[in-house]
Design a protein around this motif. Structure first.
Motif, PDB file in Angstrom:
ATOM      1  N   ARG A  80       0.870  -1.175   0.000  1.00 59.94           N
ATOM      2  CA  ARG A  80       0.000   0.000   0.000  1.00 59.94           C
ATOM      3  C   ARG A  80       0.905   1.223   0.000  1.00 59.94           C
ATOM      4  NH1 ARG A  80      -4.307   1.345   4.579  1.00 59.94           N
ATOM      5  NH2 ARG A  80      -3.260  -0.469   5.352  1.00 59.94           N
ATOM      6  N   ALA A  81       0.753   2.060  -1.024  1.00 61.58           N
ATOM      7  CA  ALA A  81       1.556   3.280  -1.156  1.00 61.58           C
ATOM      8  C   ALA A  81       0.629   4.478  -1.002  1.00 61.58           C
ATOM      9  CB  ALA A  81       2.249   3.319  -2.511  1.00 61.58           C
ATOM     10  N   ARG A  82       0.960   5.353  -0.044  1.00 60.78           N
ATOM     11  CA  ARG A  82       0.142   6.539   0.197  1.00 60.78           C
ATOM     12  C   ARG A  82       1.019   7.775   0.208  1.00 60.78           C
ATOM     13  NH1 ARG A  82      -2.962   5.226   5.630  1.00 60.78           N
ATOM     14  NH2 ARG A  82      -0.796   5.106   6.228  1.00 60.78           N
ATOM     15  N   LEU A  83       0.464   8.846  -0.290  1.00 65.48           N
ATOM     16  CA  LEU A  83       1.126  10.139  -0.227  1.00 65.48           C
ATOM     17  C   LEU A  83       0.535  10.886   0.959  1.00 65.48           C
ATOM     18  CD1 LEU A  83       3.048  12.180  -1.596  1.00 65.48           C
ATOM     19  CD2 LEU A  83       1.042  13.053  -2.774  1.00 65.48           C
ATOM     20  N   ARG A  84       1.385  11.351   1.839  1.00 65.74           N
ATOM     21  CA  ARG A  84       0.932  12.113   3.003  1.00 65.74           C
ATOM     22  C   ARG A  84       1.470  13.535   2.880  1.00 65.74           C
ATOM     23  NH1 ARG A  84      -0.071  10.564   8.984  1.00 65.74           N
ATOM     24  NH2 ARG A  84      -1.456   9.268   7.787  1.00 65.74           N
ATOM     25  N   THR A  85       0.580  14.501   3.020  1.00 67.50           N
ATOM     26  CA  THR A  85       0.952  15.910   2.970  1.00 67.50           C
ATOM     27  C   THR A  85       0.668  16.529   4.326  1.00 67.50           C
ATOM     28  OG1 THR A  85       0.373  15.978   0.632  1.00 67.50           O
ATOM     29  CG2 THR A  85       0.594  18.084   1.747  1.00 67.50           C
ATOM     30  N   GLN A  86       1.692  17.167   4.894  1.00 64.90           N
ATOM     31  CA  GLN A  86       1.555  17.799   6.205  1.00 64.90           C
ATOM     32  C   GLN A  86       2.143  19.194   6.151  1.00 64.90           C
ATOM     33  OE1 GLN A  86       3.751  15.064   8.635  1.00 64.90           O
ATOM     34  NE2 GLN A  86       1.910  13.982   9.246  1.00 64.90           N
ATOM     35  N   ARG A  87       1.646  20.047   7.031  1.00 64.88           N
ATOM     36  CA  ARG A  87       2.221  21.384   7.181  1.00 64.88           C
ATOM     37  C   ARG A  87       3.078  21.390   8.436  1.00 64.88           C
ATOM     38  NH1 ARG A  87       0.800  24.758   3.684  1.00 64.88           N
ATOM     39  NH2 ARG A  87       1.211  26.716   4.739  1.00 64.88           N
ATOM     40  N   ARG A  88       4.328  21.777   8.257  1.00 63.79           N
ATOM     41  CA  ARG A  88       5.266  21.878   9.379  1.00 63.79           C
ATOM     42  C   ARG A  88       5.924  23.239   9.332  1.00 63.79           C
ATOM     43  NH1 ARG A  88       8.331  16.061   9.238  1.00 63.79           N
ATOM     44  NH2 ARG A  88       6.440  14.820   9.334  1.00 63.79           N
ATOM     45  N   TRP A  89       5.735  24.002  10.365  1.00 64.38           N
ATOM     46  CA  TRP A  89       6.323  25.325  10.503  1.00 64.38           C
ATOM     47  C   TRP A  89       6.014  26.200   9.291  1.00 64.38           C
ATOM     48  CZ3 TRP A  89      11.736  24.926  13.130  1.00 64.38           C
ATOM     49  CH2 TRP A  89      11.621  24.178  14.278  1.00 64.38           C
ATOM     50  N   GLY A  90       4.799  26.117   8.803  1.00 64.66           N
ATOM     51  CA  GLY A  90       4.376  26.936   7.675  1.00 64.66           C
ATOM     52  C   GLY A  90       4.776  26.407   6.318  1.00 64.66           C
ATOM     53  N   LEU A  91       5.466  25.291   6.274  1.00 65.98           N
ATOM     54  CA  LEU A  91       5.874  24.692   5.005  1.00 65.98           C
ATOM     55  C   LEU A  91       5.099  23.399   4.775  1.00 65.98           C
ATOM     56  CD1 LEU A  91       9.740  25.100   5.279  1.00 65.98           C
ATOM     57  CD2 LEU A  91       8.164  26.511   3.976  1.00 65.98           C
ATOM     58  N   GLN A  92       4.842  23.112   3.536  1.00 66.54           N
ATOM     59  CA  GLN A  92       4.146  21.880   3.181  1.00 66.54           C
ATOM     60  C   GLN A  92       5.174  20.788   2.919  1.00 66.54           C
ATOM     61  OE1 GLN A  92       1.341  22.494   0.078  1.00 66.54           O
ATOM     62  NE2 GLN A  92       0.699  20.392   0.013  1.00 66.54           N
ATOM     63  N   ALA A  93       5.028  19.673   3.592  1.00 68.12           N
ATOM     64  CA  ALA A  93       5.956  18.552   3.438  1.00 68.12           C
ATOM     65  C   ALA A  93       5.189  17.337   2.925  1.00 68.12           C
ATOM     66  CB  ALA A  93       6.619  18.231   4.765  1.00 68.12           C
ATOM     67  N   ARG A  94       5.714  16.711   1.880  1.00 66.21           N
ATOM     68  CA  ARG A  94       5.109  15.486   1.330  1.00 66.21           C
ATOM     69  C   ARG A  94       6.019  14.303   1.613  1.00 66.21           C
ATOM     70  NH1 ARG A  94       3.548  16.967  -4.810  1.00 66.21           N
ATOM     71  NH2 ARG A  94       2.365  18.823  -4.365  1.00 66.21           N
ATOM     72  N   THR A  95       5.407  13.210   2.023  1.00 62.56           N
ATOM     73  CA  THR A  95       6.154  11.974   2.225  1.00 62.56           C
ATOM     74  C   THR A  95       5.406  10.829   1.569  1.00 62.56           C
ATOM     75  OG1 THR A  95       5.085  11.625   4.370  1.00 62.56           O
ATOM     76  CG2 THR A  95       7.249  12.701   4.383  1.00 62.56           C
ATOM     77  N   LEU A  96       6.148   9.817   1.210  1.00 65.97           N
ATOM     78  CA  LEU A  96       5.588   8.604   0.641  1.00 65.97           C
ATOM     79  C   LEU A  96       5.617   7.529   1.718  1.00 65.97           C
ATOM     80  CD1 LEU A  96       4.654   6.909  -1.841  1.00 65.97           C
ATOM     81  CD2 LEU A  96       7.068   6.407  -2.229  1.00 65.97           C
ATOM     82  N   GLU A  97       4.461   6.952   2.025  1.00 63.47           N
ATOM     83  CA  GLU A  97       4.371   5.885   3.017  1.00 63.47           C
ATOM     84  C   GLU A  97       4.152   4.564   2.296  1.00 63.47           C
ATOM     85  OE1 GLU A  97       1.261   6.770   5.762  1.00 63.47           O
ATOM     86  OE2 GLU A  97       2.409   8.370   6.723  1.00 63.47           O
ATOM     87  N   LEU A  98       5.026   3.605   2.548  1.00 66.32           N
ATOM     88  CA  LEU A  98       4.905   2.260   1.990  1.00 66.32           C
ATOM     89  C   LEU A  98       4.596   1.316   3.135  1.00 66.32           C
ATOM     90  CD1 LEU A  98       8.031   2.289  -0.328  1.00 66.32           C
ATOM     91  CD2 LEU A  98       5.683   2.829  -0.934  1.00 66.32           C
ATOM     92  N   GLU A  99       3.554   0.531   2.973  1.00 67.95           N
ATOM     93  CA  GLU A  99       3.123  -0.365   4.038  1.00 67.95           C
ATOM     94  C   GLU A  99       2.871  -1.755   3.472  1.00 67.95           C
ATOM     95  OE1 GLU A  99      -0.338  -0.482   7.466  1.00 67.95           O
ATOM     96  OE2 GLU A  99      -0.423   1.014   5.901  1.00 67.95           O
ATOM     97  N   ASP A 100       3.305  -2.748   4.226  1.00 68.99           N
ATOM     98  CA  ASP A 100       3.026  -4.144   3.898  1.00 68.99           C
ATOM     99  C   ASP A 100       1.739  -4.512   4.628  1.00 68.99           C
ATOM    100  OD1 ASP A 100       2.898  -6.872   3.505  1.00 68.99           O
ATOM    101  OD2 ASP A 100       5.024  -7.206   3.921  1.00 68.99           O
ATOM    102  N   THR A 101       0.660  -4.753   3.882  1.00 65.79           N
ATOM    103  CA  THR A 101      -0.640  -5.004   4.503  1.00 65.79           C
ATOM    104  C   THR A 101      -0.681  -6.324   5.261  1.00 65.79           C
ATOM    105  OG1 THR A 101      -1.473  -5.958   2.440  1.00 65.79           O
ATOM    106  CG2 THR A 101      -1.894  -3.608   2.830  1.00 65.79           C
ATOM    107  N   ALA A 102       0.235  -7.251   4.964  1.00 67.57           N
ATOM    108  CA  ALA A 102       0.252  -8.533   5.661  1.00 67.57           C
ATOM    109  C   ALA A 102       1.129  -8.495   6.914  1.00 67.57           C
ATOM    110  CB  ALA A 102       0.750  -9.636   4.723  1.00 67.57           C
ATOM    111  N   ASP A 103       2.026  -7.522   7.006  1.00 70.23           N
ATOM    112  CA  ASP A 103       2.946  -7.434   8.140  1.00 70.23           C
ATOM    113  C   ASP A 103       2.883  -6.023   8.711  1.00 70.23           C
ATOM    114  OD1 ASP A 103       4.962  -7.634   9.981  1.00 70.23           O
ATOM    115  OD2 ASP A 103       6.553  -8.005   8.544  1.00 70.23           O
ATOM    116  N   ASP A 104       2.250  -5.878   9.866  1.00 71.88           N
ATOM    117  CA  ASP A 104       2.080  -4.557  10.465  1.00 71.88           C
ATOM    118  C   ASP A 104       3.404  -3.909  10.861  1.00 71.88           C
ATOM    119  OD1 ASP A 104      -0.627  -4.709  10.153  1.00 71.88           O
ATOM    120  OD2 ASP A 104      -1.014  -5.441  12.182  1.00 71.88           O
ATOM    121  N   ALA A 105       4.477  -4.684  10.945  1.00 71.66           N
ATOM    122  CA  ALA A 105       5.761  -4.148  11.388  1.00 71.66           C
ATOM    123  C   ALA A 105       6.485  -3.388  10.276  1.00 71.66           C
ATOM    124  CB  ALA A 105       6.646  -5.273  11.904  1.00 71.66           C
ATOM    125  N   VAL A 106       6.057  -3.516   9.033  1.00 76.25           N
ATOM    126  CA  VAL A 106       6.766  -2.878   7.922  1.00 76.25           C
ATOM    127  C   VAL A 106       6.014  -1.624   7.497  1.00 76.25           C
ATOM    128  CG1 VAL A 106       7.591  -3.150   5.565  1.00 76.25           C
ATOM    129  CG2 VAL A 106       7.691  -5.075   7.132  1.00 76.25           C
TER     130      VAL A 106
END
Length: 133
Positions: A80-106
């Protein structure tokens, strides 16, 4: 496809670390600790970026994410690949989150610097390759 930190940024980080290392020899004892610590931090960051190339790589079976502790492979059906957009100190930060749906630890979070590209474009490429969102 593969994504890594840009070679120019890695070289620039190493040069800045070396410059701070030389500057640490020219300052007072307290300054040596502060400037020397910053030099070690930058040199360590450049070394890590040089060793874990490519940081993210796709293949026919899924994706592989490299880190100093080893690599993690996630098959396409479980990715599962998700794009997360957050505002930090007035700046917009984008990160890519990769998750293994079968293994919660990854769960892997990668930013623009680690990918060498916009995380939104990488997320689109991964979703086109077969990742869920």
């Amino acid at each position: 496809m593969q994504w890594s930190p840009r070679a120019g940024e890695v070289a620039g980080t190493a040069v800045a670390g070396l410059g701070l290392g030389v500057a640490a020899l020219l300052v007072d004892p307290v300054g040596r600790v502060l400037v020397g610590g910053a030099a070690l931090l930058l040199l360590g960051l450049a070394l890590r970026d040089a060793l874990v190339r490519p940081r993210l790589q796709t293949g026919p079976d899924g994706v592989t994410v490299r880190a100093l502790s080893g690599g993690a492979s996630i098959p396409w059906p479980r990715l599962r690949a998700r794009l997360r957009t957050q505002r930090r100190w007035g700046l917009q930060a984008r990160t890519l989150e990769l998750e293994d749906t079968a293994d919660d630890a990854v769960l892997v979070v990668l930013g623009r610097r680690e990918l060498g590209a916009d995380p939104a474009l990488v997320a689109q490429a991964l979703q086109a390759g077969g990742a869920g969102s």
